[in-house]
Design an enzyme around this catalytic site. Structure first.
Site, mmCIF file in Angstrom:
data_model
loop_
_atom_site.group_PDB
_atom_site.id
_atom_site.type_symbol
_atom_site.label_atom_id
_atom_site.label_comp_id
_atom_site.label_asym_id
_atom_site.label_seq_id
_atom_site.Cartn_x
_atom_site.Cartn_y
_atom_site.Cartn_z
ATOM 1 N N ASP A 68 0.817 -1.214 0.000
ATOM 2 C CA ASP A 68 0.000 0.000 0.000
ATOM 3 C C ASP A 68 0.852 1.267 0.000
ATOM 4 O O ASP A 68 2.075 1.206 0.180
ATOM 5 C CB ASP A 68 -0.954 -0.001 1.217
ATOM 6 C CG ASP A 68 -0.276 -0.466 2.500
ATOM 7 O OD1 ASP A 68 0.978 -0.396 2.579
ATOM 8 O OD2 ASP A 68 -0.967 -0.904 3.425
ATOM 9 N N ASN A 137 -7.295 -2.965 14.280
ATOM 10 C CA ASN A 137 -8.693 -3.230 13.917
ATOM 11 C C ASN A 137 -8.824 -4.405 12.956
ATOM 12 O O ASN A 137 -9.874 -4.607 12.352
ATOM 13 C CB ASN A 137 -9.333 -1.976 13.304
ATOM 14 C CG ASN A 137 -8.650 -1.545 12.010
ATOM 15 O OD1 ASN A 137 -7.701 -2.190 11.559
ATOM 16 N ND2 ASN A 137 -9.127 -0.466 11.426
ATOM 17 N N HIS A 139 -7.127 -4.863 10.106
ATOM 18 C CA HIS A 139 -6.857 -4.637 8.678
ATOM 19 C C HIS A 139 -5.559 -5.309 8.260
ATOM 20 O O HIS A 139 -4.622 -5.437 9.045
ATOM 21 C CB HIS A 139 -6.873 -3.137 8.315
ATOM 22 C CG HIS A 139 -5.698 -2.333 8.735
ATOM 23 N ND1 HIS A 139 -5.813 -1.075 9.287
ATOM 24 C CD2 HIS A 139 -4.363 -2.549 8.665
ATOM 25 C CE1 HIS A 139 -4.610 -0.578 9.531
ATOM 26 N NE2 HIS A 139 -3.719 -1.461 9.174
ATOM 27 N N GLU A 144 -9.553 -1.752 5.404
ATOM 28 C CA GLU A 144 -10.211 -1.448 6.672
ATOM 29 C C GLU A 144 -11.462 -2.308 6.855
ATOM 30 O O GLU A 144 -11.978 -2.881 5.886
ATOM 31 C CB GLU A 144 -10.596 0.039 6.690
ATOM 32 C CG GLU A 144 -9.413 0.996 6.582
ATOM 33 C CD GLU A 144 -8.583 1.072 7.861
ATOM 34 O OE1 GLU A 144 -8.503 0.088 8.604
ATOM 35 O OE2 GLU A 144 -7.997 2.147 8.102
#
Ligand code: GLP
Length: 263
Positions: A68, A137, A139, A144
């Site tokens: 990313d 979280n 990811h 996400e």
């Protein structure tokens, strides 16, 4: 899923690197490695760099694809993932920069940047082994919660939790980008092997959700339960919320010699 629980973070890096090295040795010097930013794989990169220096693995023709990049951040910004990958992977592993790819988040043609990245991965023959961390979280990459489980490389909006987690790299929350260009969950799942590393108590909830919870978009890393060759390497703190800990430890302690990663 293969779950390996290590006594400490350093060991996570050594075992993660050993797994990647085994695949690289099997594939040969033109191996295609997927790399992640973040602190989780740093010890593994250092261990791999050590192996390259000792001649234990040959990455002279290796290609690398990062997961990313932030959108709109100049690549000479030290927090851009172009700069991070160069600093933590390309230089220490002695890779040819021409074969190191990072999503083109600063592209003037952003709408097609995702497809171009997908094409580049395909042209390289696909990823042999994808190194992953995991966000608090759940990811992976920057996929996400609620990301499509079959998504491809595209622009995503960062969640507030991720922006807060990544604030430590910037002087204020306002400087943390809001958008990124990330490989999708479907892209990551196409890698022939994945090695996810996580350490520390802040990852315990996510680790338990992705290993033992249901497969669901609210915990994107849980898609790895559907991968045929996924290895999760974690320390005791990150393993704290798991319920099958004894099973994972017994399994690893009794692996046949040919499967052992001890280094
Ligand atoms: C970032 C990256 C992820 C990484 C995650 C965890 O958001 N996009 O690829 O896995 O952070 O980072 P860390 O390893 O520093 O906890």
């Amino acid at each position: 899923m293969e779950v390996i629980i290590c006594p400490n973070a350093r060991r996570v890096g050594e075992i993660g690197a050993a797994k990647v090295a085994r695949i690289a040795q099997a594939v040969g010097s033109s191996v295609v490695i997927g790399v992640a930013t973040g602190s989780s794989p740093l010890d593994a990169y250092a261990a791999l760099a050590d192996m390259v220096e000792k001649g234990e693995i040959d990455l002279s023709d290796a290609s690398v694809f990062a997961l990313d990049e932030y959108v709109g951040m100049p690549y000479d910004n030290p927090e851009s993932y172009h700069a991070v990958i160069n600093r933590t992977v390309t230089v220490p592993l002695g890779l040819d920069p021409a074969r190191v790819h990072v999503p083109d988040g600063a592209s003037a043609e952003l709408s097609t940047a995702g497809q171009r990245y997908e094409d580049a991965i395909k042209q390289a023959g696909g990823v042999d082994v994808q190194i992953l961390g995991v966000g608090s979280n759940g990811h992976i990459g920057f996929n996400e919660p609620t990301s499509s489980l079959s998504s491809r490389t595209r622009i995503k909006t960062l969640s507030e939790r991720t922006r807060q987690d990544n604030k430590r790299f910037f002087s204020s929350i306002d400087e943390v980008p809001r958008h990124c260009l990330t490989q999708g969950l479907g892209t990551i799942m196409d890698a022939r092997n994945v090695v996810l590393m996580a350490t520390g108590p802040g990852k315990a909830e996510a680790v338990a959700a992705i290993i033992e919870g249901p497969v669901r978009a609210m915990w994107p890393g849980s898609i790895l339960q559907l991968h045929q060759h996924a290895t999760i390497v974690i320390d005791e703190d990150a393993a704290a919320d798991l319920t099958m800990t004894d099973y994972y430890k017994t399994t690893y302690a009794n692996l046949p010699d040919w499967q052992r990663l001890d280094v």
